[in-house]
Enzyme design. Structure first.
Site, short mmCIF file in Angstrom:
data_model
loop_
_atom_site.label_atom_id
_atom_site.label_comp_id
_atom_site.label_asym_id
_atom_site.label_seq_id
_atom_site.Cartn_x
_atom_site.Cartn_y
_atom_site.Cartn_z
N ASP A 12 3.71 16.92 48.08
CA ASP A 12 5.12 16.66 47.79
C ASP A 12 5.96 17.17 48.96
O ASP A 12 5.64 18.18 49.58
CB ASP A 12 5.57 17.34 46.49
CG ASP A 12 6.96 16.89 46.07
OD1 ASP A 12 7.19 15.66 45.96
OD2 ASP A 12 7.84 17.75 45.85
N HIS A 184 11.65 20.07 41.98
CA HIS A 184 12.30 20.03 43.31
C HIS A 184 12.01 21.27 44.15
O HIS A 184 12.78 21.64 45.04
CB HIS A 184 13.81 19.78 43.20
CG HIS A 184 14.13 18.60 42.34
ND1 HIS A 184 13.63 17.34 42.60
CD2 HIS A 184 14.87 18.49 41.21
CE1 HIS A 184 14.06 16.50 41.67
NE2 HIS A 184 14.80 17.17 40.81
N ASP A 189 6.48 20.85 42.07
CA ASP A 189 6.26 19.41 41.86
C ASP A 189 4.79 19.03 42.04
O ASP A 189 4.27 18.18 41.31
CB ASP A 189 7.14 18.60 42.83
CG ASP A 189 8.61 18.56 42.40
OD1 ASP A 189 8.90 18.81 41.21
OD2 ASP A 189 9.46 18.26 43.25
N1 DCM Z 1 16.42 13.83 46.51
C1 DCM Z 1 17.79 13.61 46.55
N2 DCM Z 1 18.43 13.20 45.42
C2 DCM Z 1 17.77 12.99 44.26
C3 DCM Z 1 16.39 13.22 44.20
C4 DCM Z 1 15.73 13.64 45.35
O1 DCM Z 1 18.40 13.79 47.60
N3 DCM Z 1 18.42 12.58 43.18
C5 DCM Z 1 15.74 14.24 47.73
C6 DCM Z 1 15.78 15.74 47.91
C7 DCM Z 1 14.41 16.19 47.49
C8 DCM Z 1 13.55 14.99 47.85
O2 DCM Z 1 14.38 13.86 47.65
O3 DCM Z 1 14.02 17.32 48.24
C9 DCM Z 1 12.25 14.87 47.10
O4 DCM Z 1 12.48 14.74 45.72
P1 DCM Z 1 11.53 15.42 44.64
O5 DCM Z 1 11.96 16.84 44.49
O6 DCM Z 1 11.70 14.63 43.41
O7 DCM Z 1 10.15 15.43 45.18
MG MG Z 2 9.72 17.61 45.05
MG MG Z 3 8.60 14.30 45.34
#
Ligand code: DCM
Ligand code: MG
Ligand code: MG
Length: 225
Positions: A12, A184, A189
């Site tokens: 991730d 996150h 994750d």
């Molecule tokens: N992210 C974002 N806005 C969201 C979801 C995710 O900017 N609504 C970006 C920031 C996170 C990255 O994507 O660090 C990875 O998402 P995740 O934490 O779901 O792996």
């Molecule tokens: Mg993540």
């Molecule tokens: Mg992710």
């Protein structure tokens, strides 16, 4: 598939923002699990699935050298300020070396697993690696996207993909009747990703699922750049 994977490396990335922001990586977590631990699952006294005891973990924070959107900062807890204050390095040859050596310690062949990996994590990792000279991951590395895998498994039992939310947290809730922890946060994750994989491990590891849902690293196109 000619060579079925012996190790699954769950991955991730936390980033400065979404695809349209031309994001950079702020945190990367890889957790390697041997096929044997995915096949021989362990449960607690209550019969609930548990994480395998044997996990190799690599989790590193990265100074992205570009502004993190306020929303990304809010959900990840990573800010330009705290990454700089903690003197985190950028995505550099040292990090590429660590990733390669981490992968080379695992029983081969290796398959990367990421949730939404085909659209986000793999292309972005490819973009970041591409900026580094003379370094690349072996193109025979396999890649699997659990969004696609869970849609594939639902389709096999006649569940329409339009009828379900395939966000990782929602799949986790359907499997375990509780929300995942530490969303996150790259390690949080990845551990939740391993748990959703374990909840359907036998079906995912079937030849038909693997051959329909794996790509080679060499076939992944960079997100940008
Ligand atoms: N992210 C974002 N806005 C969201 C979801 C995710 O900017 N609504 C970006 C920031 C996170 C990255 O994507 O660090 C990875 O998402 P995740 O934490 O779901 O792996
Ligand atoms: Mg993540
Ligand atoms: Mg992710």
């Amino acid at each position: 598939m000619a060579n079925s994977p012996k190790t699954f490396v769950f991955l991730d990335l936390e980033t400065t923002g979404l695809k349209g922001d031309l994001p950079k990586i702020t945190e990367i977590c890889l957790v390697a699990v041997h096929l044997s631990s995915l096949e021989n699952r362990v449960t607690d006294e209550a019969g609930q699935l548990e994480l395998p005891r044997i996990l190799d973990k690599m989790c590193l924070c990265v100074d992205p050298g570009k502004p993190i959107t306020s929303y990304a900062s809010e959900i990840t807890g990573l800010s330009n300020n705290n990454l700089v204050k903690n003197e985190k390095q950028d995505f550099n040859p040292c990090l590429v070396h660590i990733i390669n050596e981490f992968l080379s310690r695992q029983a081969q062949p290796v398959c990367f697993v990421a949730h939404n990996g085909f659209l986000f994590d793999f292309p972005l990792l490819k973009t970041e690696l591409q900026k580094q000279e003379g370094t690349s991951l072996t193109s025979s590395l396999l890649c699997m996207d659990t969004v696609e895998v869970f849609k594939f498994l639902d389709m096999q039992v006649g569940i329409r993909r339009e009828s379900r939310d395939y966000a990782q947290a929602q799949i986790y809730r359907r499997a375990y009747r509780k929300p995942p922890q530490n969303c996150h946060n790259a390690e949080g994750d990845v551990l939740a990703l391993i748990m959703i994989f374990l909840s359907k491990a036998d079906q995912i590891l079937e030849k038909e699922t693997m051959s329909n849902n794996c790509m080679r690293w060499g076939e992944i196109s960079p997100m940008y750049g």
